[in-house]
Design a protein around this motif. Structure first.
Motif, PDB file in Angstrom:
ATOM      1  N   HIS A  54       0.947  -1.262  -0.161  1.00  0.00           N
ATOM      2  CA  HIS A  54       0.030  -0.167   0.029  1.00  0.00           C
ATOM      3  C   HIS A  54       0.980   1.212   0.076  1.00  0.00           C
ATOM      4  CE1 HIS A  54      -3.657  -2.037   0.647  1.00  0.00           C
ATOM      5  NE2 HIS A  54      -3.354  -2.828   1.660  1.00  0.00           N
ATOM      6  N   ASP A  56      -0.383   4.420  -0.912  1.00  0.00           N
ATOM      7  CA  ASP A  56      -1.224   5.542  -0.634  1.00  0.00           C
ATOM      8  C   ASP A  56      -1.953   5.897   0.660  1.00  0.00           C
ATOM      9  OD1 ASP A  56      -0.640   6.499  -3.370  1.00  0.00           O
ATOM     10  OD2 ASP A  56      -1.730   4.800  -4.103  1.00  0.00           O
ATOM     11  N   ILE A  57      -1.508   4.887   1.455  1.00  0.00           N
ATOM     12  CA  ILE A  57      -2.109   4.999   2.656  1.00  0.00           C
ATOM     13  C   ILE A  57      -1.381   5.278   3.872  1.00  0.00           C
ATOM     14  CG2 ILE A  57      -3.537   3.758   4.566  1.00  0.00           C
ATOM     15  CD1 ILE A  57      -5.153   4.110   2.021  1.00  0.00           C
ATOM     16  N   ILE A  74      -7.899  -3.237   4.022  1.00  0.00           N
ATOM     17  CA  ILE A  74      -8.055  -2.125   3.044  1.00  0.00           C
ATOM     18  C   ILE A  74      -8.291  -2.315   1.782  1.00  0.00           C
ATOM     19  CG2 ILE A  74      -6.347  -0.500   1.784  1.00  0.00           C
ATOM     20  CD1 ILE A  74      -4.669  -0.074   4.182  1.00  0.00           C
ATOM     21  N   ILE A  96      -6.628   2.544  -3.914  1.00  0.00           N
ATOM     22  CA  ILE A  96      -5.966   2.420  -2.586  1.00  0.00           C
ATOM     23  C   ILE A  96      -5.513   0.884  -2.812  1.00  0.00           C
ATOM     24  CG2 ILE A  96      -7.297   4.031  -1.340  1.00  0.00           C
ATOM     25  CD1 ILE A  96      -9.241   2.232  -0.365  1.00  0.00           C
ATOM     26  N   LEU A 208      -5.956   2.813   7.742  1.00  0.00           N
ATOM     27  CA  LEU A 208      -7.174   3.368   6.575  1.00  0.00           C
ATOM     28  C   LEU A 208      -7.915   4.142   7.417  1.00  0.00           C
ATOM     29  CD1 LEU A 208      -8.989   2.887   4.332  1.00  0.00           C
ATOM     30  CD2 LEU A 208     -10.072   0.962   5.404  1.00  0.00           C
ATOM     31  N   TRP A 211      -6.393   7.540   7.558  1.00  0.00           N
ATOM     32  CA  TRP A 211      -6.418   8.228   5.981  1.00  0.00           C
ATOM     33  C   TRP A 211      -7.669   8.777   5.845  1.00  0.00           C
ATOM     34  CZ3 TRP A 211      -8.929   6.334   1.645  1.00  0.00           C
ATOM     35  CH2 TRP A 211      -8.654   7.032   0.453  1.00  0.00           C
TER      36      TRP A 211
END
Length: 257
Positions: A54, A56-57, A74, A96, A208, A211
């Motif tokens: 991951h 972008d988290i 996620i 994501i 998550l 975020w």
């Protein structure tokens, strides 16, 4: 007030492990470097390690448990987004989802004494390497005794152009090493999960949630500390402790039995 010695020791160990991670990962430098892919001791039938991350988290990249066939909250959330029928939700779900990056254990020519490092690359290099190995004219370039070196040429980004990595497999076969100390280091290579630990389901749920609601995220940890927190506290487990007396026979015993 008494010092918390356990906390100090844990932090020191964390910093040391962060250094170990940097030392055990290899990124091509500008110009040409010659490397040799070696078998992965902890899974001898395939040195190509497909890991899903991951990116972008949260403040750091995190390994997704789907790498090992385990549940990932996620991923579950991404699948729900893609099923709502809304285009924006679908795009967010795609954003994501974890992305695959492949790692292989290598030794760097001229720096063999540093031991095995892990080289990570994307789909283009991975596809090219698999195509070469599937070509009968090349065969298994990762074979310890009859494999082939690879020249990796890296061109950094310049003038708006993307960085570029090109590979060229050398025509001649040769042993990975005939040095007993280097052979021992190949056999005692670290596990990839010592460098990229698998987070728990709860840790991913927390990432998550933060975020999605950044105003509620913890703000007392800087990016460097976040990166260091990704390094496991456990020590690398050697794959073999038997002393190498003969390189060829040691490789044969370990990888072919």
């Amino acid at each position: 007030m008494a010092l918390n010695l356990d906390a100090i020791k844990a932090k020191l160990n964390q910093l040391n492990k962060s250094d170990d991670k940097k030392q055990n990962l290899w990124k091509p430098e500008a110009g040409k470097t010659r490397v040799r892919i070696v078998p992965y001791v902890h899974r001898k039938d395939n040195p190509f390690l497909e890991l899903y991350f991951h990116y972008d988290i949260g403040k750091k990249s995190m390994l997704s448990p789907i790498t090992f066939g385990n549940e990932d909250p996620i991923v579950e959330f991404a699948e729900k987004l893609k099923k709502t029928g809304d285009k924006e939700d679908w795009l967010m779900g795609r954003k994501i989802e974890p992305k695959m990056r492949t790692y292989v254990p290598v030794i760097i020519r001229g720096k063999e004494s540093e031991g095995v490092k892990f080289w990570g690359f994307g789909k283009t290099i991975y596809t090219e390497l698999l195509s070469i190995i599937s070509d009968a004219d090349y065969g298994d370039i990762t074979d310890l005794m009859n494999g082939r070196d690879i020249d990796v040429e890296f061109t950094p980004a310049e003038g708006g152009a993307f960085p570029k990595t090109a590979i060229r497999v050398k025509p001649n076969t040769q042993p990975a090493t005939d040095d007993k100390e280097i052979a021992q280091k190949i056999m005692n290579q670290p596990e990839i999960t010592d460098l990229f630990p698998e987070p728990t389901y709860q840790e991913l749920e927390k990432a998550l949630a933060e975020w999605m609601n950044p105003e509620n995220a913890d703000s007392d940890v800087d990016s460097d500390e976040e990166e260091e927190a990704a390094v496991p506290a456990k020590a690398s487990k050697p794959a073999a402790t038997k002393k190498v007396d003969n390189v060829a026979s040691a490789f044969d015993d370990l990888f072919n039995n």
